[in-house]
Design a protein around this motif. Structure first.
Motif, PDB file in Angstrom:
ATOM      1  N   ARG A 158      12.909  40.479  -7.187  1.00  0.00           N
ATOM      2  CA  ARG A 158      13.357  41.527  -8.094  1.00  0.00           C
ATOM      3  C   ARG A 158      14.293  40.920  -9.142  1.00  0.00           C
ATOM      4  O   ARG A 158      14.868  39.848  -8.944  1.00  0.00           O
ATOM      5  N   THR A 159      14.432  41.603 -10.261  1.00  0.00           N
ATOM      6  CA  THR A 159      15.422  41.213 -11.260  1.00  0.00           C
ATOM      7  C   THR A 159      16.817  41.437 -10.696  1.00  0.00           C
ATOM      8  O   THR A 159      17.063  42.433 -10.006  1.00  0.00           O
ATOM      9  N   PHE A 160      17.735  40.526 -10.961  1.00  0.00           N
ATOM     10  CA  PHE A 160      19.106  40.674 -10.466  1.00  0.00           C
ATOM     11  C   PHE A 160      20.071  40.031 -11.440  1.00  0.00           C
ATOM     12  O   PHE A 160      19.675  39.289 -12.345  1.00  0.00           O
ATOM     13  N   TYR A 161      21.342  40.351 -11.269  1.00  0.00           N
ATOM     14  CA  TYR A 161      22.358  39.639 -12.035  1.00  0.00           C
ATOM     15  C   TYR A 161      23.559  39.333 -11.166  1.00  0.00           C
ATOM     16  O   TYR A 161      23.781  39.969 -10.130  1.00  0.00           O
ATOM     17  N   LEU A 162      24.290  38.314 -11.583  1.00  0.00           N
ATOM     18  CA  LEU A 162      25.529  37.919 -10.931  1.00  0.00           C
ATOM     19  C   LEU A 162      26.689  38.335 -11.817  1.00  0.00           C
ATOM     20  O   LEU A 162      26.627  38.183 -13.045  1.00  0.00           O
TER      21      LEU A 162
ATOM     22  N   PRO B 123      17.959  45.360  -6.976  1.00  0.00           N
ATOM     23  CA  PRO B 123      17.279  46.480  -6.314  1.00  0.00           C
ATOM     24  C   PRO B 123      16.681  46.007  -4.988  1.00  0.00           C
ATOM     25  O   PRO B 123      16.222  44.861  -4.890  1.00  0.00           O
ATOM     26  N   PRO B 124      16.648  46.858  -3.988  1.00  0.00           N
ATOM     27  CA  PRO B 124      15.930  46.497  -2.771  1.00  0.00           C
ATOM     28  C   PRO B 124      14.434  46.439  -3.058  1.00  0.00           C
ATOM     29  O   PRO B 124      13.962  46.965  -4.078  1.00  0.00           O
ATOM     30  N   SER B 125      13.689  45.811  -2.173  1.00  0.00           N
ATOM     31  CA  SER B 125      12.246  45.642  -2.399  1.00  0.00           C
ATOM     32  C   SER B 125      11.526  46.976  -2.510  1.00  0.00           C
ATOM     33  O   SER B 125      10.467  47.071  -3.140  1.00  0.00           O
ATOM     34  N   THR B 126      12.086  48.026  -1.912  1.00  0.00           N
ATOM     35  CA  THR B 126      11.440  49.346  -1.910  1.00  0.00           C
ATOM     36  C   THR B 126      11.780  50.196  -3.129  1.00  0.00           C
ATOM     37  O   THR B 126      11.237  51.291  -3.285  1.00  0.00           O
ATOM     38  N   ALA B 127      12.670  49.724  -3.987  1.00  0.00           N
ATOM     39  CA  ALA B 127      13.063  50.501  -5.164  1.00  0.00           C
ATOM     40  C   ALA B 127      11.907  50.581  -6.162  1.00  0.00           C
ATOM     41  O   ALA B 127      11.069  49.676  -6.224  1.00  0.00           O
TER      42      ALA B 127
ATOM     43  N   ALA C 269       9.623  50.241  -9.460  1.00  0.00           N
ATOM     44  CA  ALA C 269       9.487  49.068 -10.322  1.00  0.00           C
ATOM     45  C   ALA C 269      10.396  49.132 -11.543  1.00  0.00           C
ATOM     46  O   ALA C 269      10.878  48.098 -12.027  1.00  0.00           O
ATOM     47  N   ASP C 270      10.649  50.351 -12.050  1.00  0.00           N
ATOM     48  CA  ASP C 270      11.450  50.459 -13.266  1.00  0.00           C
ATOM     49  C   ASP C 270      12.926  50.147 -13.041  1.00  0.00           C
ATOM     50  O   ASP C 270      13.702  50.064 -13.990  1.00  0.00           O
ATOM     51  N   ARG C 271      13.332  49.979 -11.780  1.00  0.00           N
ATOM     52  CA  ARG C 271      14.722  49.590 -11.538  1.00  0.00           C
ATOM     53  C   ARG C 271      14.996  48.194 -12.084  1.00  0.00           C
ATOM     54  O   ARG C 271      16.143  47.872 -12.418  1.00  0.00           O
ATOM     55  N   ASP C 272      13.975  47.353 -12.203  1.00  0.00           N
ATOM     56  CA  ASP C 272      14.184  46.025 -12.773  1.00  0.00           C
ATOM     57  C   ASP C 272      14.614  46.138 -14.233  1.00  0.00           C
ATOM     58  O   ASP C 272      15.496  45.414 -14.693  1.00  0.00           O
ATOM     59  N   LYS C 273      14.002  47.089 -14.960  1.00  0.00           N
ATOM     60  CA  LYS C 273      14.434  47.337 -16.331  1.00  0.00           C
ATOM     61  C   LYS C 273      15.855  47.896 -16.343  1.00  0.00           C
ATOM     62  O   LYS C 273      16.654  47.585 -17.229  1.00  0.00           O
ATOM     63  N   GLY C 274      16.156  48.737 -15.349  1.00  0.00           N
ATOM     64  CA  GLY C 274      17.505  49.283 -15.250  1.00  0.00           C
ATOM     65  C   GLY C 274      18.544  48.200 -15.023  1.00  0.00           C
ATOM     66  O   GLY C 274      19.648  48.265 -15.578  1.00  0.00           O
ATOM     67  N   ILE C 275      18.198  47.200 -14.223  1.00  0.00           N
ATOM     68  CA  ILE C 275      19.115  46.089 -13.978  1.00  0.00           C
ATOM     69  C   ILE C 275      19.393  45.336 -15.280  1.00  0.00           C
ATOM     70  O   ILE C 275      20.539  44.973 -15.587  1.00  0.00           O
TER      71      ILE C 275
ATOM     72  N   THR D 208      33.568  44.011 -14.576  1.00  0.00           N
ATOM     73  CA  THR D 208      33.198  42.778 -13.893  1.00  0.00           C
ATOM     74  C   THR D 208      32.642  41.806 -14.923  1.00  0.00           C
ATOM     75  O   THR D 208      31.844  42.192 -15.782  1.00  0.00           O
ATOM     76  N   ASP D 209      33.043  40.546 -14.861  1.00  0.00           N
ATOM     77  CA  ASP D 209      32.545  39.559 -15.812  1.00  0.00           C
ATOM     78  C   ASP D 209      31.045  39.359 -15.639  1.00  0.00           C
ATOM     79  O   ASP D 209      30.528  39.324 -14.514  1.00  0.00           O
ATOM     80  N   ALA D 210      30.345  39.207 -16.742  1.00  0.00           N
ATOM     81  CA  ALA D 210      28.919  38.897 -16.709  1.00  0.00           C
ATOM     82  C   ALA D 210      28.758  37.404 -16.464  1.00  0.00           C
ATOM     83  O   ALA D 210      29.243  36.585 -17.238  1.00  0.00           O
ATOM     84  N   VAL D 211      28.075  37.025 -15.380  1.00  0.00           N
ATOM     85  CA  VAL D 211      27.922  35.612 -15.014  1.00  0.00           C
ATOM     86  C   VAL D 211      26.536  35.099 -15.388  1.00  0.00           C
ATOM     87  O   VAL D 211      26.400  34.137 -16.137  1.00  0.00           O
ATOM     88  N   ALA D 212      25.482  35.713 -14.871  1.00  0.00           N
ATOM     89  CA  ALA D 212      24.118  35.257 -15.176  1.00  0.00           C
ATOM     90  C   ALA D 212      23.134  36.332 -14.751  1.00  0.00           C
ATOM     91  O   ALA D 212      23.402  37.123 -13.849  1.00  0.00           O
ATOM     92  N   VAL D 213      21.959  36.339 -15.397  1.00  0.00           N
ATOM     93  CA  VAL D 213      20.916  37.303 -15.069  1.00  0.00           C
ATOM     94  C   VAL D 213      19.609  36.568 -14.831  1.00  0.00           C
ATOM     95  O   VAL D 213      19.355  35.516 -15.441  1.00  0.00           O
ATOM     96  N   CYS D 214      18.767  37.102 -13.957  1.00  0.00           N
ATOM     97  CA  CYS D 214      17.485  36.475 -13.631  1.00  0.00           C
ATOM     98  C   CYS D 214      16.391  37.530 -13.570  1.00  0.00           C
ATOM     99  O   CYS D 214      16.476  38.468 -12.763  1.00  0.00           O
ATOM    100  N   ASP D 215      15.357  37.385 -14.409  1.00  0.00           N
ATOM    101  CA  ASP D 215      14.216  38.293 -14.361  1.00  0.00           C
ATOM    102  C   ASP D 215      12.966  37.585 -13.831  1.00  0.00           C
ATOM    103  O   ASP D 215      11.849  38.101 -13.960  1.00  0.00           O
TER     104      ASP D 215
END
Length: 354
Positions: free
Chosen positions: A107-111, A63-67, A69-75, A93-100
């Motif tokens: 922000r929370t993100f995944y590769l 999510p962009p910094s302006t999204a 807060a609940d978008r992190d849960k969505g990710i 898309t293959d699941a590679v890794a996630v970071c919270d």
């Protein structure tokens, strides 16, 4: 500032260093190699970057910094879905890794695996078909079959075995639809929408012949899939899982059919959707193909089409109420009225009575 002058999001040097360090700690490929990133696409809710380190290449969704807060849960929710799809027949898309850990990029993100393909929405001058599908109608038909097949394969995923039993609430799923979306419309309502009461009453009085819960995308259409380059058509990945849940997968079928003509040789086929549907299989052929691959009955498809048109009208009404001077969102206004009328008209004329 014009659209062409808008700043393209980038990862700065500090973010790049933190991301590289996190990837090293996670044991991902490319350790020690310089990390390069490139913004691919994004908006108010999500951004997608291409990330490369040596021979390792992936995509990052964040999510962009302006999204909100609940978008992190969505990710994290999206991550659970694509991780569950690993090992299935569903193009993904293959699941590679996630970071919270917010200290990495805020922000929370995944590769996820990088898909070398195309979407009608990603092409210059789009939405449109890529070559050779833009000129070869016979090849183009394969895009339709593949789209239907992707939805059918998704419906067959063993969501309980994949650890997704708590992802949605399948019990009472259809009983909740009208109340849930009516309440949503009441919160944003700025005008009367003819046909809403009639379609709502029909939906309250009818149900599918059977309801077999399954994993569903929630916004399944050409805009949210990617195809492999060149013919024959091959679905490379279903993407954008923001609306993914455990519910009724046949809603995905109705969603993709919503602007699908029966006669795809008629002149109207070129303009009935945001992409040229000329040469596509007929609507009934797509329905039959979905039924064959999924193993689900489709005799109650009218119920799902009435629900899809009704729900889409409500979703687009939110955009229209927020349109301001945005010409794209302003276009939603008449679309909403057309969709709700179509929903009410189908409710009045269908012979489906379950």
């Amino acid at each position: 500032m014009t659209a062409s002058e808008k700043t393209v999001p980038t990862l700065d040097a500090e973010q790049t260093a933190r991301l590289a360090a996190w990837m090293d700690a996670a044991g991902l490929a490319g350790a020690g190699a310089p990390l390069e990133s490139r913004f691919i696409s994004g908006g108010a809710q999500n951004e997608i970057y291409e990330v490369t380190r040596g021979d390792f290449r992936c995509a990052m969704r964040i999510p962009p910094s302006t999204a909100p807060a609940d978008r992190d849960k969505g990710i994290l929710r999206e991550w659970r879905i694509i991780e569950a799809l690993n090992g299935t027949d569903v193009p993904h898309t293959d699941a590679v890794a996630v970071c919270d850990d917010k200290s990495v990029l805020g922000r929370t993100f995944y590769l996820m695996g990088f898909v070398d393909g195309w979407s009608p929405m990603s092409l210059p001058g789009g939405p449109r078909w890529a070559e050779p599908f833009d000129k070869d109608a016979e090849a183009r038909a394969g895009l339709g079959y593949q789209l239907a097949e992707g939805a059918a394969l998704l419906s067959k995923v063993d969501w309980k075995a994949k650890g997704l039993a708590d992802l949605g609430r399948p019990e009472g799923f259809h009983e909740r639809q009208v109340d849930r979306w009516t309440a949503f419309l009441d919160r944003i309502k700025g005008r009367e929408i003819p046909g809403f009461d009639e379609a709502s009453a029909w939906l309250r009085a009818h149900r599918p012949i059977d309801f077999v819960p399954g994993l569903m995308h929630g916004d399944y259409q050409f805009a949210n899939v990617m195809y492999a380059h060149d013919a024959p058509a091959r679905l490379a990945a279903i993407v954008d899982w923001e609306m993914g849940t455990v519910g009724d997968p046949k809603i995905d079928l109705a969603w993709l059919l919503e602007r699908w003509p029966e006669d795809t040789s008629a002149p109207e086929a070129a303009t009935c959707s945001y992409v040229d549907m000329t040469g596509m299989p007929s609507r009934s052929t797509i329905i039959a193909h979905y039924a064959e691959v999924s193993g689900r009955q489709v005799d109650d498809i009218d119920y799902y089409l009435i629900l899809a048109k009704w729900k889409l009208a409500i979703v687009l009404e939110q955009g229209f109420q927020r349109a301001g001077n945005n010409p794209t969102l302003q276009m939603f206004g008449p679309m909403v009225l057309d969709l709700m009328k179509e929903s009410a008209d189908l409710a009045a004329t269908t012979d489906y009575r379950h």
